[in-house]
Structures are given as C-alpha cells and as structure tokens.
Scaffold this motif. Structure first.
Motif, short mmCIF file in Angstrom:
data_model
loop_
_atom_site.label_atom_id
_atom_site.label_comp_id
_atom_site.label_asym_id
_atom_site.label_seq_id
_atom_site.Cartn_x
_atom_site.Cartn_y
_atom_site.Cartn_z
N ARG A 174 -64.20 17.34 56.67
CA ARG A 174 -65.62 17.38 57.02
C ARG A 174 -66.34 16.35 56.16
N VAL A 175 -67.14 15.51 56.79
CA VAL A 175 -67.89 14.48 56.06
C VAL A 175 -69.37 14.63 56.42
N VAL A 176 -70.22 14.72 55.39
CA VAL A 176 -71.65 14.88 55.60
C VAL A 176 -72.39 13.85 54.74
N VAL A 177 -73.40 13.21 55.32
CA VAL A 177 -74.19 12.21 54.59
C VAL A 177 -75.58 12.79 54.31
N TYR A 178 -76.01 12.67 53.06
CA TYR A 178 -77.34 13.14 52.65
C TYR A 178 -78.15 11.94 52.18
N LYS A 179 -79.43 11.93 52.54
CA LYS A 179 -80.29 10.80 52.18
C LYS A 179 -81.55 11.28 51.47
N GLY A 180 -82.05 10.45 50.57
CA GLY A 180 -83.30 10.75 49.88
C GLY A 180 -83.11 11.76 48.76
N PHE A 181 -84.12 11.89 47.91
CA PHE A 181 -84.04 12.76 46.74
C PHE A 181 -83.81 14.21 47.14
N GLU A 182 -84.54 14.70 48.16
CA GLU A 182 -84.38 16.08 48.59
C GLU A 182 -82.98 16.32 49.14
N GLY A 183 -82.46 15.35 49.88
CA GLY A 183 -81.11 15.47 50.40
C GLY A 183 -80.07 15.52 49.29
N ILE A 184 -80.26 14.68 48.27
CA ILE A 184 -79.33 14.65 47.14
C ILE A 184 -79.39 15.97 46.38
N LYS A 185 -80.58 16.54 46.22
CA LYS A 185 -80.69 17.84 45.54
C LYS A 185 -79.93 18.91 46.32
N THR A 186 -80.09 18.91 47.64
CA THR A 186 -79.37 19.87 48.48
C THR A 186 -77.86 19.68 48.33
N LEU A 187 -77.43 18.43 48.30
CA LEU A 187 -76.01 18.11 48.15
C LEU A 187 -75.45 18.69 46.86
N TYR A 188 -76.14 18.50 45.75
CA TYR A 188 -75.63 18.97 44.46
C TYR A 188 -75.81 20.48 44.28
N ASP A 189 -76.76 21.07 44.99
CA ASP A 189 -76.88 22.53 44.94
C ASP A 189 -75.61 23.21 45.44
N ASP A 190 -74.87 22.51 46.30
CA ASP A 190 -73.63 23.08 46.83
C ASP A 190 -72.61 23.34 45.72
N ILE A 191 -72.69 22.56 44.64
CA ILE A 191 -71.76 22.77 43.52
C ILE A 191 -71.96 24.15 42.93
N LEU A 192 -73.22 24.53 42.71
CA LEU A 192 -73.50 25.85 42.12
C LEU A 192 -73.22 26.98 43.10
N LEU A 193 -73.32 26.70 44.41
CA LEU A 193 -73.03 27.71 45.41
C LEU A 193 -71.53 27.91 45.60
N THR A 194 -70.76 26.84 45.36
CA THR A 194 -69.32 26.88 45.60
C THR A 194 -68.53 27.40 44.41
N LEU A 195 -68.90 26.93 43.21
CA LEU A 195 -68.11 27.24 42.02
C LEU A 195 -68.55 28.54 41.36
N LYS A 196 -67.59 29.16 40.67
CA LYS A 196 -67.84 30.40 39.93
C LYS A 196 -67.61 30.15 38.44
N LYS A 197 -67.93 31.15 37.65
CA LYS A 197 -67.72 31.07 36.21
C LYS A 197 -66.27 30.71 35.90
N GLY A 198 -66.09 29.70 35.05
CA GLY A 198 -64.76 29.26 34.68
C GLY A 198 -64.20 28.14 35.53
N ASP A 199 -64.81 27.88 36.71
CA ASP A 199 -64.37 26.78 37.56
C ASP A 199 -64.76 25.45 36.93
N GLU A 200 -64.13 24.37 37.41
CA GLU A 200 -64.34 23.06 36.80
C GLU A 200 -64.91 22.05 37.78
N TRP A 201 -65.86 21.27 37.29
CA TRP A 201 -66.49 20.19 38.04
C TRP A 201 -66.25 18.90 37.26
N LEU A 202 -65.73 17.88 37.93
CA LEU A 202 -65.40 16.61 37.30
C LEU A 202 -66.35 15.52 37.81
#
Length: 202
Positions: free
Chosen positions: A59-87
């Motif tokens: 799945r490939v999704v393109v996000y544009k603009g500051f609001e789009g980028i914020k939504t994109l990075y919010d997915d990290i906090l929604l996906t990962l749990k305590k102890g998971d790793e983000w590189l």
C-alpha cells in the motif's frame, strides 16, 4: 426548542424555555455522538480487516502539506506500542514551526514508551539538543558526505520517506519485506554512525 416566540402586534416577543431544556439538548447530542462513534469504530474494523486480508500486498499513500505530514506521522503513535521501535535516518530541511511541532510529538512518543533511534547530520544539532533528554531516544550522527536530502522512517511494516520542499511531501509504503529491507539498511548505517562528541559541536 430553547427559545419560544410569539408575535404581539408588530413585535416578536422571545422567551427562554426552561433552562433544563439546555441539559436535555446536550444529552441528546451526547447520544448522537456516541452512536456516530460506534458506527465509525465498526467502519474502521471493516477497513482494517480488508487491509489485513492482503498479506504481502503493498500500500502506498502520498501526503502533502503540513497537515498531511502531521497525519502521516500520527500513524506512528497509532501503530506502535510501548517497547516498539521506530528508526529514523536523515532529516530533510524543515521550517521552524515544523521543528516545534515535532519536538512536542517526540515528547508524546517518549511518554508512550516507544523507542526511537535517529541518525542525524551534525547540521541538526538543534534537534539533538531539544530531544536528548528524552528517555527512550538514541542519537548518532552522519559524516559530512552523508547529508541526505530526505528523511526515512521505519516502523512496524511501514516506511515513510519525507521530502520537505516548499509545502512538504510524505510517502508511506506499507509492505513487510520493504520495511525489513530498510531496517537492515538502517542498522548498517547505525553501526557506522558516530555518537555525539565535542568535535560535532564545533
């Protein structure tokens, strides 16, 4: 239903109904919001089941603009749990207000117990200074010849490639094998990257 009105001669006369009508109105609104929330939760489950039913798919999704980028990075906090790793590897140029937002975002991530490894170029020492106190965070640094025009983030089965031009473009790729490939590449760079030293501050 909060105000009643009668016409007396040429005048409209308004009168407030019982103040408790306002409470009844709010209770009705709460019930409507609760119902809508249940419907959205059901929809999310259906969508997640559909995405999850395609193992090995991409799945490939393109996000544009500051609001789009914020939504994109919010997915990290929604996906990962305590102890998971983000590189994270590299850091594209970003306006000052972006840096302020993402410093707050990083504090929230740290509070959730998500571990973060970040390889930076020494030109972004301001990012290091703002985040070095975060408990679940490690930094290492690229040499001058490894300055990247984009930033790459790897987490779970997803990869984010961010190009911060005038408006910002972020691309999210969701594929387990692709994420593993980027993860191996990151760890190779991590072993070569340097920890902070006085030389980097000069």
């Amino acid at each position: 239903g909060l105000v009643s009105c009668i016409v007396e001669r040429k005048w409209k006369m308004y009168e407030i109904t019982s103040p408790r009508t306002l409470l009844n109105y709010m209770h009705t609104k709460e019930e409507e919001v609760a119902q809508e929330t249940r419907e959205v939760q059901d929809l999310v489950k259906q969508l997640e089941a559909r995405v999850g039913s395609q193992p090995g798919g991409t799945r490939v999704v393109v996000y544009k603009g500051f609001e789009g980028i914020k939504t994109l990075y919010d997915d990290i906090l929604l996906t990962l749990k305590k102890g998971d790793e983000w590189l994270s590897m590299g850091l594209a140029f970003q306006p000052k207000h972006w840096e302020i937002h993402f410093n707050k975002f990083q504090a929230k991530r740290d509070a959730q117990g998500i571990r973060h490894k970040h390889i930076l170029h020494k030109g972004y020492l301001s990012v290091y200074e703002a985040r070095k106190h975060l408990k679940h965070t490690e930094f290492r640094f690229f040499d001058n010849d490894l300055l990247l025009p984009t930033s790459t983030d790897i987490y779970a089965d997803k990869v984010i490639i961010l190009v911060t031009l005038e408006y910002g473009v972020g691309i999210m790729i969701q594929n387990y094998k692709i994420a593993e490939s980027f993860r191996k590449q990151f760890m190779s760079f991590w072993k070569q990257a340097k920890k902070i030293s006085l030389a980097y501050c000069e």
